[in-house]
Design an enzyme around this catalytic site. Structure first.
Site, short mmCIF file in Angstrom:
data_model
loop_
_atom_site.label_atom_id
_atom_site.label_comp_id
_atom_site.label_asym_id
_atom_site.label_seq_id
_atom_site.Cartn_x
_atom_site.Cartn_y
_atom_site.Cartn_z
N LYS A 1 0.84 -1.21 0.00
CA LYS A 1 0.00 0.00 0.00
C LYS A 1 0.87 1.25 0.00
CE LYS A 1 -0.41 -0.12 5.02
NZ LYS A 1 -1.21 -0.62 6.16
N TYR B 1 16.90 29.56 8.90
CA TYR B 1 15.67 30.26 9.27
C TYR B 1 15.53 30.36 10.78
CZ TYR B 1 13.85 30.05 4.49
OH TYR B 1 13.67 30.22 3.14
C1 LIG Z 1 -0.49 -1.57 6.80
C2 LIG Z 1 -1.12 -2.81 7.28
C3 LIG Z 1 -0.35 -3.96 7.50
C4 LIG Z 1 1.16 -3.97 7.41
O1 LIG Z 1 1.74 -3.40 8.56
P1 LIG Z 1 3.33 -3.40 8.74
O2 LIG Z 1 3.58 -2.88 10.10
O3 LIG Z 1 3.88 -2.48 7.70
O4 LIG Z 1 3.78 -4.79 8.53
C5 LIG Z 1 -1.02 -5.12 7.83
N1 LIG Z 1 -2.36 -5.14 7.95
C6 LIG Z 1 -3.13 -4.05 7.78
C7 LIG Z 1 -4.59 -4.14 7.93
C8 LIG Z 1 -2.54 -2.85 7.44
O5 LIG Z 1 -3.29 -1.76 7.27
#
Ligand SMILES: *Cc1c(COP(=O)(O)O)cnc(C)c1O
Length: 362
Positions: free
Chosen positions: A35, A257
């Site tokens: 994702k 800054y």
């Molecule tokens: C993002 C996500 C994962 C993966 O999590 P990690 O900590 O990156 O392994 C697994 N399950 C769900 C539902 C998620 O949203």
């Protein structure tokens, strides 16, 4: 090359990490979580690198499943948020995507799914205590029965939950979530999926049939004080740029800054071509480590859009053109994240469009 800031994606590291997750999770199978554009590493690039090795992919939304199918990937693809609107159901059937089902609104859309398009594979998502997505335990039996009765749904219904605190290896939340999940699913036969990356490391009781790993795939950890390398994983991204100025600045002069940092003596200040416009965190504090060549030096002053300033007293030979590494195998993103009040995932996800992505086999 006109652009200086480069994210190098290490394809060999991705493959190494998946193999290591598989070894740790066995006999459970692995969904490679890609994702958010594969945590900023590039969805198609990562999927291509893992294609021969990944048994399934997991994405947040339908659009990413579409991109993976368009790139030719034939594996199972689980859409972790499931359909967002009724029209998504037919599209998921057409693309052969698995849908996580977490809300009663989705049940109404699913009831219209036609078996003639092929049976949709679903994962019933159970809220075991995170209170984000999922059905309450008390509703699960009823939802399962409704799904099982729908002609357009594959009867082998998956069972899924997500942990809120799995990186806290001595905490009470994860065992409580595991117990709730096991109790509510005891009478069902479908495949089970509980674990994210941290749970694969810390909670062997939660292996189930499929683990869902994102972070570890990219060599990233969310365990306090630990990097992915501490668990035998290899960072899949190096972010680097060049030194574009080295200036002598006098004692008592303010840097950048709002002059948040003042030179304690006459000293060399380096300027590197990277900033929050590339995704380097603006919240990085003075003292955040940065590599100039192979020397580790502290960030000083405020991160600006295109530039950062560095205390070069420990790197007196540094000169314009030297390579500057913001994170990668020699400097964990976790270290930078800890100095920036965030986690390493947030850093890699935050790369902007002006960063040049290249790949190597390392
Ligand atoms: C993002 C996500 C994962 C993966 O999590 P990690 O900590 O990156 O392994 C697994 N399950 C769900 C539902 C998620 O949203």
């Amino acid at each position: 090359m006109s652009r200086t800031t480069v994210a190098t994606i290490h394809l060999g590291a991705l493959r190494h990490n998946l193999a290591r997750i598989k070894a740790l999770a066995a006999p459970a199978k692995v969904m490679a979580v890609v994702k958010a554009d594969a945590y900023g590493h590039g969805l198609e690039r990562v999927a291509r690198a893992l294609n021969g090795d990944a048994e399934a992919f997991a994405v947040a939304a339908l659009g990413d499943g579409l991109r993976l199918r368009a790139a030719g990937h034939r594996q199972r693809i689980v859409v972790l948020s499931g359909p967002d609107q009724s029209g998504d159901i037919a599209e998921m059937q057409r693309l052969g995507l698995d849908a996580a089902i977490h809300h009663s609104a989705q049940l109404a859309w699913l009831a219209e799914a036609s078996a003639s398009r092929g049976r949709l594979r679903v994962w019933l998502k159970i809220d075991s205590g995170m209170h984000r997505l999922g059905f309450a335990p008390a509703d699960v039996a009823d939802v399962h029965a409704r799904l099982a009765a729908m002609p357009g749904i594959d009867p082998d219904i998956g069972l899924l939950t997500h942990f809120s605190d799995s990186e806290v290896f001595d905490g009470a939340q994860t065992p409580a979530q595991i117990a709730r999940f096991n109790a509510v699913t005891a009478s069902f036969s479908g495949p089970r999926s509980l674990s994210n990356s941290a749970a694969v490391l810390g909670w062997p009781d939660a292996r189930g049939d499929w683990v869902r790993t994102g972070g570890l795939l990219y060599g990233l950890s969310v365990v306090e004080g630990k990097s992915g390398a501490d668990f035998g994983f290899r960072p899949a991204m190096t972010l680097s740029t060049r030194l574009i100025a080295v200036n002598r600045v006098g004692k008592g002069e303010r840097i950048g800054y709002n002059g948040t940092w003042t030179c304690p003596e006459d000293m060399p200040i380096g300027v590197a071509a990277v900033g929050y416009g590339d995704g380097y965190p603006r919240s990085a504090k003075a003292g955040t480590p940065v590599l100039v060549g192979d020397r580790c030096v502290p960030l000083v002053g405020r991160v600006s859009m295109d530039l950062i300033t560095l205390d070069l007293r420990e790197a007196p030979q540094a000169k314009v053109g030297d390579r500057v590494t913001l994170w990668g195998p020699e400097l964990p993103a976790e270290t930078v994240a800890a100095q920036s009040a965030t986690i390493s995932y947030d850093l890699t996800c935050g790369m902007t469009r002006r960063v040049l992505f290249i790949e190597d086999e390392g």
